[in-house]
Every structure is written in C-alpha cells, then in structure tokens.
Write a protein that holds these residues in place. Sequence first.
Motif, PDB file in Angstrom:
ATOM      1  N   PRO A  64       0.587  -1.084  -0.199  1.00 61.41           N
ATOM      2  CA  PRO A  64       0.161   0.533   0.124  1.00 61.41           C
ATOM      3  C   PRO A  64       1.149   1.510   0.337  1.00 61.41           C
ATOM      4  N   ILE A  65       0.162   2.488  -0.831  1.00 62.46           N
ATOM      5  CA  ILE A  65       1.455   3.562  -0.890  1.00 62.46           C
ATOM      6  C   ILE A  65       1.085   4.467   0.272  1.00 62.46           C
ATOM      7  N   GLY A  66       2.391   5.155   0.263  1.00 60.63           N
ATOM      8  CA  GLY A  66       2.944   5.690   1.341  1.00 60.63           C
ATOM      9  C   GLY A  66       3.366   4.910   2.730  1.00 60.63           C
ATOM     10  N   LEU A  67       4.234   6.436   3.463  1.00 54.81           N
ATOM     11  CA  LEU A  67       4.702   5.785   4.822  1.00 54.81           C
ATOM     12  C   LEU A  67       3.692   5.177   5.770  1.00 54.81           C
ATOM     13  N   ASP A  68       4.119   4.908   7.001  1.00 58.47           N
ATOM     14  CA  ASP A  68       3.505   3.923   7.705  1.00 58.47           C
ATOM     15  C   ASP A  68       3.245   4.743   8.390  1.00 58.47           C
ATOM     16  N   ILE A  69       2.190   5.967   8.422  1.00 58.68           N
ATOM     17  CA  ILE A  69       2.498   6.847   9.692  1.00 58.68           C
ATOM     18  C   ILE A  69       0.954   7.097  10.547  1.00 58.68           C
ATOM     19  N   GLY A  70      -0.254   5.627  10.253  1.00 56.54           N
ATOM     20  CA  GLY A  70      -0.733   5.580  11.036  1.00 56.54           C
ATOM     21  C   GLY A  70      -1.829   6.913  10.461  1.00 56.54           C
ATOM     22  N   ALA A  71      -1.638   6.809   8.649  1.00 59.56           N
ATOM     23  CA  ALA A  71      -2.698   8.362   8.241  1.00 59.56           C
ATOM     24  C   ALA A  71      -3.979   8.082   8.229  1.00 59.56           C
ATOM     25  N   SER A  72      -4.831   8.983   8.286  1.00 56.43           N
ATOM     26  CA  SER A  72      -6.344   8.898   8.411  1.00 56.43           C
ATOM     27  C   SER A  72      -7.220   9.944   7.717  1.00 56.43           C
ATOM     28  N   GLY A  73      -7.469   9.620   6.368  1.00 58.59           N
ATOM     29  CA  GLY A  73      -8.287  10.608   6.024  1.00 58.59           C
ATOM     30  C   GLY A  73      -7.783  11.170   4.923  1.00 58.59           C
ATOM     31  N   PRO A  74      -8.025  11.930   3.240  1.00 59.75           N
ATOM     32  CA  PRO A  74      -7.213  12.147   2.514  1.00 59.75           C
ATOM     33  C   PRO A  74      -6.218  13.044   2.661  1.00 59.75           C
ATOM     34  N   PRO A  75      -5.700  14.445   3.622  1.00 59.77           N
ATOM     35  CA  PRO A  75      -4.993  14.986   4.179  1.00 59.77           C
ATOM     36  C   PRO A  75      -3.485  14.198   4.612  1.00 59.77           C
ATOM     37  N   GLU A  76      -3.958  13.717   5.782  1.00 59.61           N
ATOM     38  CA  GLU A  76      -3.220  12.868   5.731  1.00 59.61           C
ATOM     39  C   GLU A  76      -2.463  11.375   5.336  1.00 59.61           C
TER      40      GLU A  76
END
Length: 322
Positions: free
Chosen positions: A293-305
């Motif tokens: 899955p794309i992106g660093l695993d920073i616990g992002a939630s929602g489009p901006p994060e």
Amino acid sequence: MDVFENAPEQALAWHQAGRGAVLATVVETWGSAPRRTGAQLVIAGDGEMQGSVSGGCVEGAVVLEAMEALEKGEQRLLEYGVSDGDAFAVGLACGGTIRVLVEPVGSVFPADILAALVASRAARHAAAYEVNITTGARRLVQDAYPERFARDQSGFEAEGAVFVAIHNPPLRLAIVGAVHIAQALVPMARTAGYDPVIIDPRGAFGSQARFPGEKILADWPDEALAEVGLDARTALVLLTHDPKMDDPALHLALKSPCFYIGALGSKRTHAARVGRLQDAGFTQPEIARVHGPIGLDIGASGPPEIAVSILAEMTQKLRRGA
C-alpha cells in the motif's frame, strides 16, 4: 510562489536584452548554511536581482560584488560567515559559512554555454556545468557525474579546483486518479517543488473546478503517460483502485526510470496487483519497485494525511533511495 529555480533562464534573458547579468552560485557550505550548494542568485546590470544564495543574509553584499565584477569582467570567489543572529532571522537555529562564485555572463560565463544550458533545461535533459576555479575553463557536460545527478548534488570534485553545478530537470508528479487524495496531494507536491499533472478520463473527476489551474489530461493513463513521459525525475502515483486504469500505467512505469511508483490499495488489493503483474511477465525485482500500500505507515486517516504519507515516501525514495 514559483518554487522552481530559473536563474539561468533569467540571466540569459537579461544578457540578451543588453541589461548585463551576473550569476552568483553557492559552491560550498559549512554548518547550517541557509541555502544548499548550487543555489543561485542572478543580478542584472541595474541591480535588479532574482533568486537567493543565503535566504537574505548576505544578498546585499553579493549584489555589490556582482556589480563590480560585471564592470571589470572578472570572476570572484566570495566567502561569508552567517552569524547566529542573522541565521535566526531567516528561520535557522544557528549560522554557517558559504562560498559564492560570481560569474558575469559574457565576459566570464560564456553566453553560448549559458544558452546551451537553458536549452537543455527546457528539453528536460540533465546537464552539468563544470568550471575550473583556477584555470577558468568552463564547459557543459551530460555524460559524466552519474552519482551527482542521482543525488542531485552540486559541489567540488576531490581535487578542490573543479566545481560541478548539477542541473537536473524539475521534479514531476504524475497522478492517475483525480480523487480526494489527489486534491490534497497536488498543493503539497507543488510546495515541495514538484510540477504535477493529473490524469483521469472521467470528466466529472478531472475538472478545473476540482483542480483549479492544474494540468489535467483526460486520456487513458497509458496514452497520457506516453505523452508526459516517465523519466528519472518523475514520480507516479496511482489512486484509482481500478485495474483497468492502474495496470496499463504500471506496465509503462516498470519499463521506465521513474524514481517512484506508488499504488493505493489494501494489502489484499496489492497482492492481487502483484499477481497480475507476474502474469504479465514482470520479474520480482521489477514488481518490488511498486510501493503498495502506498505511503509511509504513519497511521494516516483521511485524504490530507494520506497525501502527507505519500509525499513523505516520495521524498524518502528521492533522497535516500529507500
């Protein structure tokens, strides 16, 4: 604000207009210098300037030196110490030292070399401007310094006399899928120095109302990417979840030198994507280029994060090759 450096183009324009032009380039830094090596300031014969070599700390002094150098037709190598107080004023915790090479166009920096550099930049061809500080020899090269091009790193060669200014094409970001994440990612990428293009054949998604002022291609991704091109300064982000759109783009990307490929989707979605790529004949090392899955695993939630996590992973790949 235009984040791209265009000092060579401005210098050539001022020189050709008869105003006179001087290029000032940061050639060496120590400590927390405000600008990185290779940063440029261009000064016209009437004192107008564009760009920066120190974030505002020593520009005034450089302009005065440049005006004198232009009048005398000579090269100058300047050194400045940026105090802690001045550094704090431009947002740094502490100061540093910089060396700046001052080159009047025509008398020192050959106008034909500058014109060739500008043409190379316009064609998105990487080029290195090489100057021997001691002998004054100057030339433009494209088939040397592969490590410097890869790291986007200007600097002196080991012997200390030859300075190499790396001119890579501007960073580009090709986004397939004009979704909410793309709406958040595009302005962030612009701030980080990318020139984005949005690709989506679905008119309701890829509209100027959703992406005001941005370049939008309403073609199928494989056709659009063939037009855009995927070079070593391009990142590709796939956000559609739709194999009919993502897979043709992936096939092109995996045969290209683009530095980052990321695809949105869960681990299960990515496993299915890997299976399709294997069936298409791609090797494991090739498939491993896809960040999913794309992106660093920073616990992002929602489009901006999620957009933050994607841009962070792009930066990590660009700067560290991770």
